[in-house]
Design a protein around this motif. Sequence first.
Motif, short mmCIF file in Angstrom:
data_model
loop_
_atom_site.label_atom_id
_atom_site.label_comp_id
_atom_site.label_asym_id
_atom_site.label_seq_id
_atom_site.Cartn_x
_atom_site.Cartn_y
_atom_site.Cartn_z
N GLU A 77 1.82 -4.55 2.96
CA GLU A 77 1.25 -4.97 1.68
C GLU A 77 0.94 -3.75 0.80
O GLU A 77 1.19 -3.76 -0.40
CB GLU A 77 0.00 -5.81 1.91
CG GLU A 77 -0.50 -6.51 0.68
CD GLU A 77 -1.67 -7.44 0.95
OE1 GLU A 77 -2.28 -7.88 -0.03
OE2 GLU A 77 -1.98 -7.71 2.13
N CYS A 78 0.43 -2.70 1.42
CA CYS A 78 0.15 -1.46 0.70
C CYS A 78 1.44 -0.86 0.16
O CYS A 78 1.50 -0.42 -0.99
CB CYS A 78 -0.57 -0.47 1.61
SG CYS A 78 -1.03 1.07 0.79
N GLU A 80 4.13 -2.43 -0.62
CA GLU A 80 4.59 -3.29 -1.72
C GLU A 80 3.85 -2.94 -3.01
O GLU A 80 4.45 -2.86 -4.08
CB GLU A 80 4.38 -4.75 -1.36
CG GLU A 80 4.99 -5.70 -2.36
CD GLU A 80 4.88 -7.16 -1.93
OE1 GLU A 80 4.64 -7.99 -2.81
OE2 GLU A 80 5.02 -7.44 -0.73
N VAL A 81 2.54 -2.73 -2.91
CA VAL A 81 1.74 -2.34 -4.08
C VAL A 81 2.26 -1.00 -4.62
O VAL A 81 2.48 -0.84 -5.82
CB VAL A 81 0.24 -2.25 -3.72
CG1 VAL A 81 -0.54 -1.57 -4.83
CG2 VAL A 81 -0.32 -3.63 -3.43
N LEU A 82 2.49 -0.03 -3.72
CA LEU A 82 2.96 1.29 -4.14
C LEU A 82 4.33 1.22 -4.80
O LEU A 82 4.62 1.98 -5.74
CB LEU A 82 2.99 2.25 -2.95
CG LEU A 82 1.63 2.66 -2.40
CD1 LEU A 82 1.79 3.46 -1.12
CD2 LEU A 82 0.83 3.44 -3.43
N LYS A 84 5.41 -0.83 -6.82
CA LYS A 84 5.29 -1.33 -8.20
C LYS A 84 4.57 -0.35 -9.13
O LYS A 84 4.47 -0.60 -10.33
CB LYS A 84 4.56 -2.67 -8.20
CG LYS A 84 5.34 -3.75 -7.46
CD LYS A 84 4.55 -5.02 -7.33
CE LYS A 84 5.35 -6.04 -6.52
NZ LYS A 84 4.56 -7.19 -6.15
N VAL A 85 4.07 0.76 -8.56
CA VAL A 85 3.31 1.72 -9.36
C VAL A 85 4.27 2.65 -10.09
O VAL A 85 5.25 3.13 -9.54
CB VAL A 85 2.35 2.54 -8.46
CG1 VAL A 85 1.70 3.67 -9.24
CG2 VAL A 85 1.31 1.63 -7.84
N ILE A 98 -4.32 5.04 -7.02
CA ILE A 98 -4.87 3.69 -6.89
C ILE A 98 -6.25 3.81 -6.25
O ILE A 98 -6.39 4.38 -5.17
CB ILE A 98 -4.00 2.79 -5.99
CG1 ILE A 98 -2.57 2.67 -6.53
CG2 ILE A 98 -4.63 1.40 -5.85
CD1 ILE A 98 -1.64 1.92 -5.60
N VAL A 101 -7.52 0.73 -2.71
CA VAL A 101 -6.29 -0.04 -2.49
C VAL A 101 -6.56 -1.24 -1.58
O VAL A 101 -7.19 -1.11 -0.53
CB VAL A 101 -5.16 0.85 -1.94
CG1 VAL A 101 -5.44 1.36 -0.55
CG2 VAL A 101 -3.83 0.13 -1.97
N LEU A 102 -6.18 -2.41 -2.04
CA LEU A 102 -6.31 -3.67 -1.30
C LEU A 102 -7.75 -3.97 -0.86
O LEU A 102 -7.96 -4.63 0.15
CB LEU A 102 -5.38 -3.69 -0.09
CG LEU A 102 -3.88 -3.54 -0.40
CD1 LEU A 102 -3.10 -3.39 0.89
CD2 LEU A 102 -3.38 -4.72 -1.21
#
Length: 117
Positions: A77-78, A80-82, A84-85, A98, A101-102
Amino acid sequence: MIRELICISCPMGCHLKVDVENKTVEGNTCKRGEIYGLNEVTNPVRVITSTVKVNNGELPVIPVKTTGPIGKGLNMECMEVLSKVNIEAPVKMGDIIISDVLGTGVDVVASRDIKAI
C-alpha cells in the motif's frame, strides 16, 4: 509452532528458532537476535526505500525512504502511494515528501538532493 529465521540485526546471521506460543528464541548470540526473532513473528516491520517522480529536476526520480519501520502488511500500500507522488525540484536530502504515511506516524523523506533545471 516453531519458526526458523535468519537474523538480520547484525553481520552474524544467526539461525534462529522462534517458539511462537512460548515467545522464546534459540540460536541467537546476542540480545538483538532475540528481539528481532520475537518481533518478526509477532509484528514484522520494514523500512521502505523507493523512488518518486521529480518535475523539472536534474534527474527524473529521487530516492526516498521511511524515517522508521512500518508494518510489513502496509508495504504494498505504501509503494502504491509512492507511485502516485510527483514532486517539484529542487529537493534537499531530508525533505519530507509524505508526512505520516498511511497514518503510521512515519514520514517519507528524500534521500539525496535534486537541483532544479
